[in-house]
Design a protein around this motif. Structure first.
Motif, short mmCIF file in Angstrom:
data_model
loop_
_atom_site.label_atom_id
_atom_site.label_comp_id
_atom_site.label_asym_id
_atom_site.label_seq_id
_atom_site.Cartn_x
_atom_site.Cartn_y
_atom_site.Cartn_z
N ALA A 268 -5.03 1.36 -2.13
CA ALA A 268 -5.53 0.00 -2.33
C ALA A 268 -4.44 -1.00 -1.96
O ALA A 268 -3.30 -0.86 -2.37
CB ALA A 268 -5.96 -0.21 -3.77
N ALA A 269 -4.80 -2.00 -1.16
CA ALA A 269 -3.83 -2.98 -0.67
C ALA A 269 -3.10 -3.66 -1.81
O ALA A 269 -1.88 -3.85 -1.76
CB ALA A 269 -4.52 -4.01 0.21
N GLU A 270 -3.80 -4.00 -2.88
CA GLU A 270 -3.15 -4.71 -3.98
C GLU A 270 -2.11 -3.83 -4.67
O GLU A 270 -1.07 -4.30 -5.11
CB GLU A 270 -4.17 -5.26 -4.99
N ASP A 271 -2.34 -2.50 -4.75
CA ASP A 271 -1.34 -1.60 -5.33
C ASP A 271 -0.11 -1.52 -4.44
O ASP A 271 1.02 -1.49 -4.91
CB ASP A 271 -1.93 -0.19 -5.52
N HIS A 272 -0.32 -1.47 -3.14
CA HIS A 272 0.78 -1.37 -2.19
C HIS A 272 1.63 -2.65 -2.20
O HIS A 272 2.84 -2.60 -2.11
CB HIS A 272 0.25 -1.08 -0.78
N LEU A 273 0.98 -3.79 -2.33
CA LEU A 273 1.70 -5.06 -2.28
C LEU A 273 2.55 -5.30 -3.52
O LEU A 273 3.47 -6.10 -3.49
CB LEU A 273 0.71 -6.23 -2.09
N LYS A 274 2.30 -4.58 -4.60
CA LYS A 274 3.12 -4.72 -5.81
C LYS A 274 4.58 -4.36 -5.55
O LYS A 274 5.46 -4.77 -6.27
CB LYS A 274 2.56 -3.84 -6.94
N ALA A 275 4.79 -3.58 -4.50
CA ALA A 275 6.16 -3.18 -4.15
C ALA A 275 6.96 -4.32 -3.56
O ALA A 275 8.18 -4.26 -3.48
CB ALA A 275 6.13 -2.01 -3.17
N PHE A 276 6.29 -5.38 -3.12
CA PHE A 276 7.01 -6.50 -2.49
C PHE A 276 7.51 -7.48 -3.51
O PHE A 276 6.95 -7.84 -4.44
CB PHE A 276 6.09 -7.24 -1.49
N GLN B 36 0.81 -8.65 5.17
CA GLN B 36 -0.46 -8.30 5.81
C GLN B 36 -0.36 -6.96 6.54
O GLN B 36 -1.25 -6.13 6.45
CB GLN B 36 -0.90 -9.41 6.78
N SER B 37 0.74 -6.76 7.27
CA SER B 37 0.87 -5.50 8.00
C SER B 37 1.05 -4.34 7.03
O SER B 37 0.53 -3.24 7.25
CB SER B 37 2.01 -5.55 9.02
N ALA B 38 1.74 -4.58 5.92
CA ALA B 38 1.92 -3.53 4.92
C ALA B 38 0.59 -3.18 4.27
O ALA B 38 0.27 -2.01 4.04
CB ALA B 38 2.92 -3.97 3.85
N ALA B 39 -0.22 -4.19 3.98
CA ALA B 39 -1.54 -3.95 3.37
C ALA B 39 -2.45 -3.19 4.33
O ALA B 39 -3.16 -2.26 3.93
CB ALA B 39 -2.18 -5.27 2.97
N ALA B 40 -2.42 -3.54 5.61
CA ALA B 40 -3.24 -2.85 6.60
C ALA B 40 -2.82 -1.39 6.71
O ALA B 40 -3.66 -0.49 6.78
CB ALA B 40 -3.14 -3.56 7.95
N GLU B 41 -1.52 -1.15 6.70
CA GLU B 41 -1.00 0.21 6.77
C GLU B 41 -1.43 1.01 5.53
O GLU B 41 -1.85 2.16 5.63
CB GLU B 41 0.53 0.19 6.88
N ALA B 42 -1.34 0.40 4.37
CA ALA B 42 -1.74 1.06 3.13
C ALA B 42 -3.22 1.44 3.17
O ALA B 42 -3.59 2.55 2.78
CB ALA B 42 -1.46 0.15 1.94
N GLN B 43 -4.05 0.55 3.65
CA GLN B 43 -5.48 0.82 3.71
C GLN B 43 -5.78 1.97 4.67
O GLN B 43 -6.68 2.77 4.42
CB GLN B 43 -6.26 -0.43 4.13
N GLN B 44 -5.01 2.09 5.74
CA GLN B 44 -5.19 3.21 6.67
C GLN B 44 -4.97 4.54 5.98
O GLN B 44 -5.53 5.55 6.36
CB GLN B 44 -4.19 3.11 7.83
N HIS B 45 -4.12 4.54 4.94
CA HIS B 45 -3.77 5.77 4.24
C HIS B 45 -4.50 5.90 2.91
O HIS B 45 -4.11 6.72 2.07
CB HIS B 45 -2.26 5.85 4.04
N GLY B 46 -5.52 5.08 2.69
CA GLY B 46 -6.34 5.22 1.49
C GLY B 46 -5.73 4.66 0.22
O GLY B 46 -6.12 5.03 -0.87
#
Length: 187
Positions: free
Chosen positions: A179-187, A167-177
């Motif tokens: 997409a949360a789902e793209d960022h979460l693929k790294a987990f 959740q914190s990673a997704a929120a951080e990703a959204q702050q930087h433009g």
């Protein structure tokens, strides 16, 4: 994207002093506007002969140089060995590349050429075709050379946060433009 580690020499006891991330022009153009000012172009570094790959035949270097010609780098130095620091001091420094003749002391190029048995002018001449057809760097890159002002990291004491949750990673990703789902693929 390329990820490069930067050492202060090629000796066995060389010190790791920084990293550079290298991206294509296409990726650079997709960056948020606020981010673009932290990146530098490689056009001059490549065409001037400053970019070299020690121990690699010049013909092979020039194939790679052609690929890097229209690329952009973001370089962080952690250790200012040129200032005599025995260990990494302070915050990292955002570094830039030279963009024109006259910005780098010719004595430093001569010193490098002598130290490594290379000829920067010969490398430059071998890339003459690249220089004729060189791309124009993106107008937002190379900020310090365009404005006379450099970006620096400033350390700030903040309240500690527990990190690592999706959740914190997704929120951080959204702050930087991103997409949360793209960022979460790294987990």
């Amino acid at each position: 994207m390329r990820q490069c580690v930067i050492y202060d020499s090629d000796a066995p006891d060389a010190r790791l002093i920084g990293v550079e991330y290298i991206i294509s022009r296409r990726l650079y153009e997709e960056l948020p506007e606020e981010e673009k000012k932290y990146w530098h172009s490689h056009v001059y570094e490549v065409t001037s002969g400053q970019f070299t790959a020690l121990g690699v035949p010049l013909a092979a270097q020039n194939i790679d140089a052609h690929k890097l010609l229209d690329s952009y780098g973001k370089t962080w130095h952690f250790w200012q060995v040129d200032l005599g620091h025995p260990i990494p001091y302070g915050p990292p420094q955002l570094m830039m590349s030279f963009t024109a003749d006259g910005q780098l002391d010719p004595a430093l190029i001569q010193e490098r050429d002598k130290m490594y048995g290379i000829d920067t002018e010969k490398i430059r001449e071998s890339r003459a075709e690249l220089a004729v057809n060189k791309p124009t760097p993106h107008p937002e890159a190379d900020h310090p050379w365009r404005t006379g002002k450099a970006w620096t990291a400033v350390m700030q004491l903040l309240d500690a946060k527990v990190a690592g949750s999706k959740q914190s990673a997704a929120a951080e990703a959204q702050q930087h433009g991103v997409a949360a789902e793209d960022h979460l693929k790294a987990f």
